[in-house]
Scaffold this motif. Structure first.
Motif, PDB file in Angstrom:
ATOM      1  N   ARG A 294      -2.203 -17.793   4.252  1.00 19.59           N
ATOM      2  CA  ARG A 294      -0.958 -17.872   5.013  1.00 19.59           C
ATOM      3  C   ARG A 294       0.251 -17.483   4.156  1.00 19.59           C
ATOM      4  NH1 ARG A 294      -1.316 -23.672   7.802  1.00 19.59           N
ATOM      5  NH2 ARG A 294      -2.785 -24.071   6.109  1.00 19.59           N
ATOM      6  N   LEU A 295       0.208 -17.866   2.848  1.00 19.28           N
ATOM      7  CA  LEU A 295       1.320 -17.486   1.976  1.00 19.28           C
ATOM      8  C   LEU A 295       1.419 -15.973   1.799  1.00 19.28           C
ATOM      9  CD1 LEU A 295       1.152 -20.205  -0.852  1.00 19.28           C
ATOM     10  CD2 LEU A 295       2.872 -19.963   0.942  1.00 19.28           C
ATOM     11  N   HIS A 296       0.277 -15.309   1.806  1.00 16.44           N
ATOM     12  CA  HIS A 296       0.250 -13.846   1.643  1.00 16.44           C
ATOM     13  C   HIS A 296      -0.107 -13.160   2.958  1.00 16.44           C
ATOM     14  CE1 HIS A 296       0.529 -14.050  -2.788  1.00 16.44           C
ATOM     15  NE2 HIS A 296      -0.224 -15.151  -2.682  1.00 16.44           N
ATOM     16  N   ALA A 297       0.390 -13.741   4.012  1.00 12.12           N
ATOM     17  CA  ALA A 297       0.066 -13.192   5.333  1.00 12.12           C
ATOM     18  C   ALA A 297       0.569 -11.766   5.503  1.00 12.12           C
ATOM     19  CB  ALA A 297       0.659 -14.099   6.420  1.00 12.12           C
ATOM     20  N   ASP A 298       1.636 -11.385   4.788  1.00 10.50           N
ATOM     21  CA  ASP A 298       2.179 -10.037   4.925  1.00 10.50           C
ATOM     22  C   ASP A 298       1.202  -8.972   4.436  1.00 10.50           C
ATOM     23  OD1 ASP A 298       2.502 -11.215   2.394  1.00 10.50           O
ATOM     24  OD2 ASP A 298       3.983  -9.692   1.819  1.00 10.50           O
ATOM     25  N   LYS A 299       0.244  -9.364   3.558  1.00 11.48           N
ATOM     26  CA  LYS A 299      -0.725  -8.389   3.036  1.00 11.48           C
ATOM     27  C   LYS A 299      -1.999  -8.337   3.868  1.00 11.48           C
ATOM     28  CE  LYS A 299      -1.128  -7.972  -1.371  1.00 11.48           C
ATOM     29  NZ  LYS A 299      -1.366  -8.181  -2.810  1.00 11.48           N
ATOM     30  N   ALA A 300      -2.131  -9.264   4.840  1.00 12.51           N
ATOM     31  CA  ALA A 300      -3.326  -9.315   5.699  1.00 12.51           C
ATOM     32  C   ALA A 300      -4.609  -9.347   4.866  1.00 12.51           C
ATOM     33  CB  ALA A 300      -3.346  -8.145   6.670  1.00 12.51           C
ATOM     34  N   LEU A 301      -4.627 -10.235   3.862  1.00  7.03           N
ATOM     35  CA  LEU A 301      -5.784 -10.322   2.971  1.00  7.03           C
ATOM     36  C   LEU A 301      -6.965 -11.016   3.645  1.00  7.03           C
ATOM     37  CD1 LEU A 301      -4.066 -11.387  -0.364  1.00  7.03           C
ATOM     38  CD2 LEU A 301      -4.974  -9.132   0.223  1.00  7.03           C
ATOM     39  N   ARG A 302      -8.153 -10.595   3.256  1.00  6.34           N
ATOM     40  CA  ARG A 302      -9.385 -11.277   3.679  1.00  6.34           C
ATOM     41  C   ARG A 302      -9.925 -12.037   2.469  1.00  6.34           C
ATOM     42  NH1 ARG A 302     -14.876  -9.204   4.270  1.00  6.34           N
ATOM     43  NH2 ARG A 302     -14.024  -7.177   3.662  1.00  6.34           N
ATOM     44  N   ILE A 303      -9.787 -13.379   2.528  1.00  7.17           N
ATOM     45  CA  ILE A 303     -10.246 -14.226   1.410  1.00  7.17           C
ATOM     46  C   ILE A 303     -11.608 -14.804   1.780  1.00  7.17           C
ATOM     47  CG2 ILE A 303      -9.721 -16.193  -0.057  1.00  7.17           C
ATOM     48  CD1 ILE A 303      -6.781 -15.813   0.536  1.00  7.17           C
ATOM     49  N   GLU A 304     -12.628 -14.415   1.047  1.00  5.94           N
ATOM     50  CA  GLU A 304     -13.997 -14.860   1.313  1.00  5.94           C
ATOM     51  C   GLU A 304     -14.325 -16.070   0.431  1.00  5.94           C
ATOM     52  OE1 GLU A 304     -16.559 -11.610   0.557  1.00  5.94           O
ATOM     53  OE2 GLU A 304     -15.455 -10.202   1.841  1.00  5.94           O
ATOM     54  N   ASN A 305     -14.794 -17.125   1.066  1.00  5.87           N
ATOM     55  CA  ASN A 305     -15.228 -18.325   0.320  1.00  5.87           C
ATOM     56  C   ASN A 305     -16.755 -18.379   0.355  1.00  5.87           C
ATOM     57  OD1 ASN A 305     -15.581 -20.784  -0.918  1.00  5.87           O
ATOM     58  ND2 ASN A 305     -14.887 -22.006   0.821  1.00  5.87           N
ATOM     59  N   ALA A 306     -17.387 -17.949  -0.732  1.00  2.56           N
ATOM     60  CA  ALA A 306     -18.855 -17.908  -0.812  1.00  2.56           C
ATOM     61  C   ALA A 306     -19.416 -19.059  -1.636  1.00  2.56           C
ATOM     62  CB  ALA A 306     -19.294 -16.580  -1.422  1.00  2.56           C
ATOM     63  N   VAL A 307     -18.627 -20.119  -1.837  1.00  2.00           N
ATOM     64  CA  VAL A 307     -19.101 -21.278  -2.598  1.00  2.00           C
ATOM     65  C   VAL A 307     -20.006 -22.121  -1.707  1.00  2.00           C
ATOM     66  CG1 VAL A 307     -18.428 -23.333  -3.883  1.00  2.00           C
ATOM     67  CG2 VAL A 307     -16.994 -21.279  -3.962  1.00  2.00           C
ATOM     68  N   ALA A 308     -21.212 -22.423  -2.197  1.00  2.00           N
ATOM     69  CA  ALA A 308     -22.172 -23.203  -1.408  1.00  2.00           C
ATOM     70  C   ALA A 308     -21.654 -24.618  -1.189  1.00  2.00           C
ATOM     71  CB  ALA A 308     -23.524 -23.241  -2.107  1.00  2.00           C
ATOM     72  N   ALA A 309     -21.888 -25.138   0.011  1.00  2.00           N
ATOM     73  CA  ALA A 309     -21.469 -26.505   0.319  1.00  2.00           C
ATOM     74  C   ALA A 309     -22.211 -27.495  -0.575  1.00  2.00           C
ATOM     75  CB  ALA A 309     -21.741 -26.820   1.793  1.00  2.00           C
ATOM     76  N   GLY A 310     -21.506 -28.517  -1.007  1.00  2.00           N
ATOM     77  CA  GLY A 310     -22.123 -29.539  -1.850  1.00  2.00           C
ATOM     78  C   GLY A 310     -22.075 -29.230  -3.330  1.00  2.00           C
ATOM     79  N   THR A 311     -21.419 -28.122  -3.723  1.00  2.00           N
ATOM     80  CA  THR A 311     -21.280 -27.817  -5.147  1.00  2.00           C
ATOM     81  C   THR A 311     -20.223 -28.739  -5.742  1.00  2.00           C
ATOM     82  OG1 THR A 311     -21.851 -25.501  -4.742  1.00  2.00           O
ATOM     83  CG2 THR A 311     -20.792 -26.029  -6.843  1.00  2.00           C
ATOM     84  N   LEU A 312     -20.633 -29.563  -6.698  1.00  3.36           N
ATOM     85  CA  LEU A 312     -19.743 -30.562  -7.274  1.00  3.36           C
ATOM     86  C   LEU A 312     -19.471 -30.248  -8.740  1.00  3.36           C
ATOM     87  CD1 LEU A 312     -21.359 -33.804  -5.794  1.00  3.36           C
ATOM     88  CD2 LEU A 312     -19.456 -32.485  -4.857  1.00  3.36           C
ATOM     89  N   VAL A 313     -18.251 -30.539  -9.166  1.00  2.94           N
ATOM     90  CA  VAL A 313     -17.877 -30.401 -10.571  1.00  2.94           C
ATOM     91  C   VAL A 313     -17.160 -31.686 -10.993  1.00  2.94           C
ATOM     92  CG1 VAL A 313     -17.744 -27.890 -10.639  1.00  2.94           C
ATOM     93  CG2 VAL A 313     -15.775 -29.199  -9.856  1.00  2.94           C
ATOM     94  N   PRO A 314     -17.375 -32.146 -12.245  1.00  2.00           N
ATOM     95  CA  PRO A 314     -16.759 -33.401 -12.707  1.00  2.00           C
ATOM     96  C   PRO A 314     -15.301 -33.198 -13.123  1.00  2.00           C
ATOM     97  CG  PRO A 314     -18.143 -32.509 -14.432  1.00  2.00           C
ATOM     98  CD  PRO A 314     -18.305 -31.598 -13.244  1.00  2.00           C
ATOM     99  N   CYS A 315     -14.446 -32.892 -12.157  1.00  2.00           N
ATOM    100  CA  CYS A 315     -13.025 -32.667 -12.419  1.00  2.00           C
ATOM    101  C   CYS A 315     -12.205 -33.457 -11.410  1.00  2.00           C
ATOM    102  CB  CYS A 315     -12.668 -31.177 -12.297  1.00  2.00           C
ATOM    103  SG  CYS A 315     -13.507 -30.099 -13.475  1.00  2.00           S
ATOM    104  N   GLU A 316     -11.030 -33.849 -11.824  1.00  6.16           N
ATOM    105  CA  GLU A 316     -10.090 -34.443 -10.898  1.00  6.16           C
ATOM    106  C   GLU A 316      -9.646 -33.386  -9.891  1.00  6.16           C
ATOM    107  OE1 GLU A 316      -9.166 -37.503 -10.571  1.00  6.16           O
ATOM    108  OE2 GLU A 316     -10.233 -38.296 -12.326  1.00  6.16           O
ATOM    109  N   GLY A 317      -9.424 -33.813  -8.656  1.00  5.94           N
ATOM    110  CA  GLY A 317      -9.071 -32.873  -7.607  1.00  5.94           C
ATOM    111  C   GLY A 317      -7.801 -32.105  -7.888  1.00  5.94           C
ATOM    112  N   GLN A 318      -6.774 -32.777  -8.443  1.00  3.87           N
ATOM    113  CA  GLN A 318      -5.503 -32.091  -8.700  1.00  3.87           C
ATOM    114  C   GLN A 318      -5.659 -31.045  -9.802  1.00  3.87           C
ATOM    115  OE1 GLN A 318      -2.947 -35.320  -9.760  1.00  3.87           O
ATOM    116  NE2 GLN A 318      -3.836 -35.592 -11.808  1.00  3.87           N
ATOM    117  N   ASP A 319      -6.501 -31.336 -10.796  1.00  2.00           N
ATOM    118  CA  ASP A 319      -6.730 -30.348 -11.857  1.00  2.00           C
ATOM    119  C   ASP A 319      -7.525 -29.159 -11.330  1.00  2.00           C
ATOM    120  OD1 ASP A 319      -5.384 -31.917 -13.674  1.00  2.00           O
ATOM    121  OD2 ASP A 319      -7.189 -32.984 -14.325  1.00  2.00           O
ATOM    122  N   LEU A 320      -8.518 -29.430 -10.489  1.00  2.00           N
ATOM    123  CA  LEU A 320      -9.294 -28.331  -9.914  1.00  2.00           C
ATOM    124  C   LEU A 320      -8.412 -27.448  -9.042  1.00  2.00           C
ATOM    125  CD1 LEU A 320     -12.033 -26.964  -9.494  1.00  2.00           C
ATOM    126  CD2 LEU A 320     -12.470 -28.556  -7.617  1.00  2.00           C
TER     127      LEU A 320
END
Length: 448
Positions: free
Chosen positions: A322-348
């Motif tokens: 939405r921030l880059h709506a002027d460029k009409a970008l296609r952002i693909e999220n190919a991260v598998a569901a349930g992938t966890l990392v030991p990081c705080e949410g704000q840092d991630l």
């Protein structure tokens, strides 16, 4: 003994303690049962010999000049049976004996127990062939002019000790099997009794890994006080961690931004000799050094959380699209569901947001986010189809405040901050060429 019952293992202490007491109990039980069996078997032999002596007394005729038995007197086994089953009556020089003695004479033992007034006395002796005998001896006082008479009946010691050995062998086997069964029961009981400690260890491992915030209180009453203390400690650590994070954030906002502004404001005309730039750079290094130490200490706490990488990537993709709506970008999220990392949410969010935002700034039409497990790390890739970077420019963009293109909005701090955060978590950041044609940023984070 100290090694067996040391503090190294509760299970070993309980097992060997129980095994020792079981062994003592079985030995005492074996001795007690053996004593009972001995007394029973001896009573059986003595009873048989006393019955024979009683029969001899009944059949015995004593006169001053004659000693004889009325009728034919036989003991089962004492006439033609095994050696040791004998009887003998002696009065003065006259001796009556069983046929099994074959004319030999039984000599009374040199020492016997005191005679019993109400019956025969026990004694041990030796037969004419040197065999060990169990004796019962009765002395009849002189009466009606007849001299005193001594009646002896014997049985071979094997008649007592042979059955006892058989019984002892059976008893030993039975007690041994009983001991093995008890040890198996003790082993099962110890493992069952210590199972709550295993569950508690797993719960603590889950707390350390971030899958649990506190240890479950549903524990046995003996373990619950320990669980309460651990949870209280976790609560205090979490409160301290939040305070440390707040202080670090306050310092970061209060110092880093003014220093960055000063760095960009000092040009050649305002600082011709570079002394001010040198001082500002030194201040920036010291601030970042102490902030890094404070943040590393906070991240090292026992309550490090785990974050869902796929969910955070999806949220960032939606916001940045939405921030880059002027460029009409296609952002693909190919991260598998349930992938966890030991990081705080704000840092991630800060690390991944910097990379995705940078990709959106340089992409033409497409940005791709993916992740894969690589040993002990999770490699998060953010790629775009922009013009990318040459190899010599990669090291340059990782320096704070350095930008390759002033026409694109930004301050040049996104990638260095991402690298710094990744290193605090034990990871890193690699830049390279994407198969989409643009830049490929790989954020390496420890696997959960």
């Amino acid at each position: 003994m100290k090694r067996l019952f040391g503090l190294g293992s509760l299970q070993r202490r309980l097992f060997f303690g129980a095994a020792l007491f079981i062994l003592i109990a079985l030995v005492v039980a074996g001795l007690a049962i053996g004593l009972v069996l001995y007394r029973f078997a001896r009573a059986q032999v003595d009873g048989r010999l006393d019955a024979e002596i009683a029969a001899l007394v009944t059949d015995l005729k004593r006169e001053p000049d004659r000693l004889e038995l009325a009728g034919e007197h036989r003991i089962p086994g004492s006439d033609r049976g095994p050696r040791g089953w004998y009887w003998q009556v002696r009065s003065g020089d006259t001796v009556l004996r069983s046929a099994s003695l074959e004319g030999a004479t039984l000599e009374p033992p040199a020492r016997t127990e005191p005679e019993h007034a109400d019956g025969p006395s026990p004694a041990d002796g030796t037969g004419p062939q040197g065999e060990a005998l169990i004796l019962r001896i009765l002395t009849l006082p002189a009466a009606n002019g007849a001299p005193a008479a001594t009646i002896m009946a014997s049985a071979p010691s094997a008649a007592l000790h042979g059955p006892l050995r058989e019984a002892a062998r059976t008893l030993a086997i039975t007690l041994g099997l009983l001991g093995l069964g008890l040890l198996a029961a003790v082993t099962a009981q110890v493992r069952l009794g210590l199972r709550p400690l295993d569950r508690l260890r797993d719960n603590l491992a889950e707390v350390r890994a971030g899958t649990r915030a506190r240890v479950p209180i549903e524990q046995p009453s003996e373990v619950r006080p320990l669980v309460d203390e651990v949870n209280l400690l976790l609560d205090r650590n979490e409160a301290g961690l939040e305070r440390a994070r707040a202080q670090v954030a306050n310092l970061a906002h209060g110092l880093k931004t003014p220093l960055a502004t000063l760095t960009m404001a000092l040009d050649g005309t305002r600082d011709p000799d570079g002394q001010l730039s040198h001082l500002v750079s030194g201040m920036d290094r010291r601030v970042r050094h102490h902030l890094r130490r404070a943040r590393a200490a906070a991240l090292g706490g026992p309550t490090r959380a785990r974050s869902d990488l796929a969910a955070h990537a999806a949220d960032l993709a939606d916001i940045l699209a939405r921030l880059h709506a002027d460029k009409a970008l296609r952002i693909e999220n190919a991260v598998a569901a349930g992938t966890l990392v030991p990081c705080e949410g704000q840092d991630l969010d800060e690390m991944l947001g910097n990379l995705v935002d940078n990709a959106c700034r340089w992409a033409r039409t497409r940005v791709r986010i993916s992740a894969e497990r690589a040993g002990s790390t999770v490699d998060v890739s953010v790629e775009d189809d922009g013009r990318g970077l040459e190899a010599e420019a990669i090291a340059h963009v990782l320096l704070r405040g350095r930008r390759l293109d002033e026409s694109v909005p930004g301050d040049g701090f996104g990638l260095p901050i991402t690298l710094e955060l990744a290193e605090l978590y034990g990871g890193g950041l690699d830049l390279g060429r994407s198969d989409l044609g643009g830049l490929r940023a790989v954020l390496r984070l420890p696997a959960s």
